[in-house]
Design a protein around this motif. Structure first.
Motif, PDB file in Angstrom:
ATOM      1  N   GLY A 100      37.472  42.828  41.494  1.00  0.00           N
ATOM      2  CA  GLY A 100      36.631  42.157  40.509  1.00  0.00           C
ATOM      3  C   GLY A 100      36.680  40.649  40.610  1.00  0.00           C
ATOM      4  O   GLY A 100      36.524  39.948  39.612  1.00  0.00           O
ATOM      5  N   GLU A 101      36.878  40.128  41.829  1.00  0.00           N
ATOM      6  CA  GLU A 101      36.992  38.686  42.058  1.00  0.00           C
ATOM      7  C   GLU A 101      35.823  38.191  42.903  1.00  0.00           C
ATOM      8  O   GLU A 101      35.195  38.956  43.640  1.00  0.00           O
ATOM      9  N   LEU A 102      35.559  36.906  42.812  1.00  0.00           N
ATOM     10  CA  LEU A 102      34.489  36.306  43.598  1.00  0.00           C
ATOM     11  C   LEU A 102      35.095  35.743  44.885  1.00  0.00           C
ATOM     12  O   LEU A 102      35.382  34.561  45.004  1.00  0.00           O
ATOM     13  N   ASN A 103      35.327  36.621  45.845  1.00  0.00           N
ATOM     14  CA  ASN A 103      35.889  36.201  47.123  1.00  0.00           C
ATOM     15  C   ASN A 103      35.383  37.110  48.240  1.00  0.00           C
ATOM     16  O   ASN A 103      34.629  38.057  48.002  1.00  0.00           O
ATOM     17  N   ILE A 104      35.824  36.825  49.444  1.00  0.00           N
ATOM     18  CA  ILE A 104      35.381  37.604  50.607  1.00  0.00           C
ATOM     19  C   ILE A 104      36.412  38.645  51.019  1.00  0.00           C
ATOM     20  O   ILE A 104      36.058  39.777  51.358  1.00  0.00           O
TER      21      ILE A 104
END
Length: 221
Positions: A100-104
């Motif tokens: 649930g994170e904004l990363n790759i």
């Protein structure tokens, strides 16, 4: 360089000791309350800060493009390390990110790829992402021996740190051997915890940039 190497050896030794403590309360406190991640972020910030504030020296040695490449690379790594902070902000990230994170690096898209395994004699299965990491660290550690272009040398580790740059590979290899020999208990074939390996790798890059921006010594006759 010898003092920096001693520092790296000390850091790796401490990481080995911490990992050997297993499930002690203070070990849990260090590893699971994000303190190692905070240290990782601080080291990365120091690398970016030193690179940028010494950009004139860096550009003179390696050129503007290498400077931009390194700032972009370490900036991206820093963002990925701090992206856990986005979990409380990004309300829609659960749809494409397993944490649930904004990363790759936690994208669900990569799950099937990362879970691919390749079977080798004796050592059994190796995951695809492990192979990619090994290729990257060999390239970044020993590329300076292959590419003689002075500008390109700014991408790779200084030759004195090549072995330290392969700490991920070395610890993986040793832990696999120890597990095969039943010296490490099955199901816990870990020589150094992953977060501590990451911290040590960033420390290698930190001491490396200190050597890269070192001003030349002038000889007086």
């Amino acid at each position: 360089m010898k003092y920096k190497k001693s520092f790296l050896i000390l850091s790796i030794s401490i990481s080995l000791i911490i990992t050997s403590l297993k499930e002690k309360d203070y070990l849990y406190f260090i590893l699971h309350e994000s303190y190692v991640e905070y240290l990782q972020a601080l080291v990365l910030i120091a690398i970016i800060f030193l690179t940028y504030t010494n950009k004139k020296i860096f550009v003179k040695k390696f050129g503007k493009n290498i400077l931009r490449m390194r700032l972009l690379f370490f900036g991206f790594i820093l963002y990925e390390e701090l992206s856990y902070l986005s979990a409380s902000i990004c309300k829609f990230c659960d749809s494409f990110n397993k944490n649930g994170e904004l990363n790759i690096h936690n994208l669900k898209l990569f799950e099937n790829i990362n879970n691919l395994t390749f079977t080798f004699p004796i050592i059994d299965n190796i995951q695809f992402d492990t192979i990619i990491y090994c290729i990257f660290f060999i390239f970044i550690s020993y590329g300076g021996y292959i590419f003689k272009n002075n500008n390109l040398k700014g991408i790779f580790l200084e030759k004195g740190y090549s072995l330290f740059g392969c700490i991920f590979i070395i610890t993986k290899a040793i832990s696999t051997i120890l597990c095969i020999l039943n010296i490490l208990e099955q199901g816990r074939c870990i020589l150094i915890y992953g977060e501590l390996i990451e911290l040590n790798i960033y420390l290698v890059f930190l001491v490396d940039i200190l050597d890269k921006i070192k001003r030349p010594k002038f000889k007086f006759t």
